[in-house]
Structures are given as C-alpha cells and as structure tokens.
Design a protein around this motif. Sequence first.
Motif, PDB file in Angstrom:
ATOM      1  N   VAL A 281     -65.436 -55.691 -22.677  1.00  9.61           N
ATOM      2  CA  VAL A 281     -66.543 -55.483 -23.617  1.00  9.61           C
ATOM      3  C   VAL A 281     -67.792 -55.042 -22.869  1.00  9.61           C
ATOM      4  CG1 VAL A 281     -68.109 -56.634 -25.221  1.00  9.61           C
ATOM      5  CG2 VAL A 281     -65.651 -57.025 -25.388  1.00  9.61           C
ATOM      6  N   SER A 285     -69.640 -51.368 -23.023  1.00  9.18           N
ATOM      7  CA  SER A 285     -71.007 -51.257 -23.540  1.00  9.18           C
ATOM      8  C   SER A 285     -71.957 -50.627 -22.537  1.00  9.18           C
ATOM      9  CB  SER A 285     -71.531 -52.641 -23.933  1.00  9.18           C
ATOM     10  OG  SER A 285     -71.576 -53.496 -22.793  1.00  9.18           O
ATOM     11  N   PHE A 305     -72.728 -55.483 -28.465  1.00  8.96           N
ATOM     12  CA  PHE A 305     -71.608 -55.844 -27.596  1.00  8.96           C
ATOM     13  C   PHE A 305     -72.045 -56.841 -26.516  1.00  8.96           C
ATOM     14  CE2 PHE A 305     -69.544 -51.785 -29.010  1.00  8.96           C
ATOM     15  CZ  PHE A 305     -68.437 -52.398 -29.582  1.00  8.96           C
ATOM     16  N   SER A 309     -70.322 -60.432 -26.057  1.00  9.48           N
ATOM     17  CA  SER A 309     -69.755 -60.848 -24.764  1.00  9.48           C
ATOM     18  C   SER A 309     -70.427 -62.115 -24.255  1.00  9.48           C
ATOM     19  CB  SER A 309     -69.894 -59.719 -23.745  1.00  9.48           C
ATOM     20  OG  SER A 309     -71.258 -59.382 -23.538  1.00  9.48           O
TER      21      SER A 309
END
Length: 610
Positions: A281, A285, A305, A309
Amino acid sequence: MKNSTNTPKRPLKRTLITLAVIVFGVIIYAYGFQVTDVNFAETREETRRTQLFRILRALAQPDLFDFEQEELRVEQDFYIPCNNQPITQTEFADGQPSITLSTFCGDEGAFVDITGANFYANTTVSVILFVPSSQVNILLDGYRTDADGSFSGQLQLPERSSEDAFQIVVSASRNVGLPDLSQNALNTWERIIETVFLAFLATTFGTILSIPLSFLAARNIMGEIKSSLINISLMLILAPIGLYIGSKFANLALWLNNSFQHSLPISILVLLIAPFIIFFVIKGSLPQEIEIKPGFKKRVLRLFFIIISSLLAVIWLYDLSALMMVFGTWVAPQLGDLDFLGNFFTSLGDLIQMMLGLIITLIVGGIFGSIGNKVGQFISQKSPDFIVKILHFVLAIAAGAIIAAIIGSAIDWMYQINNLTRTIIIPAIIGGSVGLLLAIFSHPRKQLALGLVTYYITRTIFNGLRAIEAIIMAIVFVVWVGIGPFAGVLALSLHTVAALSKLYSEQVESIITGPLEAVKATGANKLQTILYAVVPQIIPPYISFTMYRWDINVRMSTIIGFAGGGGIGFLLFQNINLLNYRGASLQMIAIAVVVALMDYLSSKMREKVI
C-alpha cells in the motif's frame, strides 16, 4: 605628616570590621544551635550511651551465618510473693547443670542470690522468669560463665505477682558444627539483586525518555527555533484537534483488532499478512518517478492510502502485543525456573498495548501541529498584508481561548469545581484577551522565539520534578501499583528523567560550534544537523552520565524502600523497626559492597567506551 596621621585609622577600621564579623558569626551559630536543639549533655547520659554501645556492638556483628545450637536448660519453681506454699529444691544429677537460689520466694523488687555450675565454659547464660499463666518470658539478667562453667550473681524480682508458681529458667547455648548462611543473609541476597535490577530498569527507562527531552532543554538548539504568531497560533489550534483525532484513531484500531482477537488463527494470519499489505500500500501510494507537482486527486488518494496503511500498522502492533501476552501466559508454566522469560513477554505485550494509544495520540497531535506550522508559514509568505493582519488577530485570540479552556478543564478535573463558567468560559475569555494583547504588541510577520519559550517551560518542569524527592514519588506510585519494586522502578524512572535531562541538555549546550556550522553550511535541516553535528559530540558524556545515574539509583533505591518501593531498603527498614540491628548491619554492608563494585565497574566501562 598627613599620611602618618591616617595610617593608624586603617588598622582600627579593619579591627572593628573583623570584630563585627566575629560577633555576627557567633550570633548566627548560637541561633543555629538553638534552632537545631544542639544538646551535648544528652551524649553523656548513661542510658543513652548504653543504648548506643548496644547498637554499635550489634552492628559490628552482622547476621551472616547461622550455627546449629546445643542448649543447656535448668528450671526452678519460685513464688512472688511468698505464700507459705511448700517449695523444694530441684534435684540435679551430679555433673549436670544446676542452679542454687538463696530463697525460693520473695516480694516484688526484692533481690535473690543465684549461683550456677556445670554450664558451658566461657559462655553467656540467660536468667528468665517464666510466667506459666500467660506463657511470657521476662529476662532478669545475663551472666558470663568462667572456665569451669560456673557463675554467680544477684537477681531483682520484677513487679509481677501470682498465687501460682513461677519458674526461674537458666539457659545457655553454644554453636556446633559448621556455619551456614542465615535466613537474613539469603533474604539480603535476594533483595540486593532486586535492588540492582530495580536501578537498572529505572535507569534504562529514564534514559530512553531523557535523550529526546534533553534537546528541548538545550538553549543553543531551541534558541534558533523562531516562528510567527500565526504559525504558533495554528499549531496551538490544530495540535489539540490532532490529539483528539489520534485518540479516536487508536481506539478504532483497538476495536478492529479486538473484533478478531477471539480467534487465534485469524490473529496469527493478521500478524503474518499485514506487513506485506502495508508495504505494498505504501509502495503504491508513493510516486514511482519524480513528479514536479502531483494533481489534487492524486494527493488525496495518496493521503487516503497512507491513512489506511497507518491504521493497518497500528492494528498489527495491537495484534502483536495481544499475541505476545497469549504466548507469554502459555509458555511461562512450560519453562519451570525460567518462567520469568514467559512473564517478560506477557509484560512487554501489556506495555506495548498500554503505551500504543498514548504514542499514537502524541504522533497525530504532532503531525497536526506541524501542519498548522506549515499552513501558517504559507499564509505569512504568500497572503496579502490585510489578510495576514486579520488572521494575525483572529488566530491569536482563538489559540489563547482554546489553550486556556483546556487548562481550565484540567483544573476542573483536578479540583472537581464542576462549574462551566469558572472552568471553561472565564479562562477562555482571559486566554483570548492574552492572545489579543500578543497580537497587538507583535508584528504579523515577526518571528517570535518559540524555541526559547519551549526551553524555559521544559526547564521549569525538570526543576520541579528534581525538587520532589524520589521517596515522595515512591509513596504516590505505591498507592497506584501497590507495595513492591515496581513502584520503586516508576519513582526512580521519573526522577532519572528529570536529572538526566538536565545533565544531557547542559552537555548539548557545551558542544563545539565548529561542526555545527559546517553541517549547516551544507544546507542540512534541523534534524540532520543534530544527527551529524551534535550526536557524535555527546555520545561519550551521555554514556558516562548514564552509568553514573545507575550508581545513584542503586543508592536511592535504598531510601525508597522505606516507603514500600521494594529493594534492599524495604528489608533494612523492617529490621530497623524490629530493632534487629545485626540484620540491618548485613544489609548496610551489602549496600556498601554493591555501590563499591558499581563504582569500580562503571569506571572500567568508561575507560573502554570513552
């Protein structure tokens, strides 16, 4: 002639000044003697000297070894007062211990002659009056036998009367066999080990907190930090909002973790898979190539994101702490004598779970405060003057009101005032007024010494904590966590933070400025400057101060034991209260030996490291 007439005046003036100083000194010391109740006549009283000598002799004989005892004991009936009851002399076999009394009855306070024979040679015998009705022993006297095992003396009968017969008991004992460690010695060993590790944990926890806090109390570091009133106001406004959001964020992560915590396989699966999800993730991102200026949608998506995360990372940490507690609880009974390893995992998981919410709250609060600073800096640099002036006043008033209201809420929680007007509204008005005055007397774009304000606040807190003795802190923590070494660890950790932060910060203030200027010249930011110019200079003294603090904590743990903080001090306090000075002597020797060893080892470690 003029000089000759003035010459005698100088010695006279000096003499008068000297006499005045002496008289003043005598008055000061005389008043000091009165205030401190100095009375040397007390030192010559026979009773006090006898008690002092008894204590000193007991301290000179530490209770280190125990022997098996062989005892000789004889008894003789006795009446107080005489009541015409028939009394017979106890028959003793030839060559066996025996006693002879000048009479077998007497009034209270009367004197009775006693002789004894066939006891151990050159030993102490105790003469006791045994009261059968109450099972009480009253020590009448003690004697030293001669080389033949005989003794003689005179007893004074106590103020105790009864129609029933008393017993005069004479006993003597001697050591047999090889010595063995006494129970007091074993207890001392356990407590001194507890003391060393109590001080070790307190030093470790205190050092971890002191290192970052010491930079906040270093004037040369904080003095360079300046910011406009708009920046400061936005920081003060957004930081509490961030703290609130951070606490909710941590609670959400805990709730999500608890929702699957009842299933152990799911918890293990989350522990294994979550790091990979977080990695991908974050990787997805972040920009894969250099971007001049990403679009708004892309930035929002990246922020989303990052938040997801972060939430997964917090859930993973909560899951890790829960599994550590489960594992520690399960494995401890399997380890036998090494069960402390399992208990350590349990306690560590509990600590992570307890501290994680606080750490997340502070991090989010710091992020929001940093955002406020960035936004304020952007406004100050990019906005027109009239907007800057308006925000200068509005934000200062709002920040003052919010901070004052928060302080009022804290006061309300502490003192239970339960009055919204007094604790929220009035403080908010006062805080807003203070913010207005600051806005009036400061230029909208002027840089204020934010770092120095932080420096003085931090120093004041450290000074206040150092002014409170560790034994007082131990009393508070004993109420919180109960009597024992854990309360001592917490008390010494807090005191260590205050002491080491001051020493560390003073070392930061005394660094050489050359490397600092050289690193700044390369364009390094504040964090890089600290890492590459400050840290290399302060590592050796930090190590030295930490070792010295461990030595101090070993000695201070003796004192906090008097307040129930565990360690050797708790055992020492018990023995002193029980007038067991032989036992107390052993604890004092153990403390002296450990402190001496700590000093020797720390000096050797400093030679190797520094």
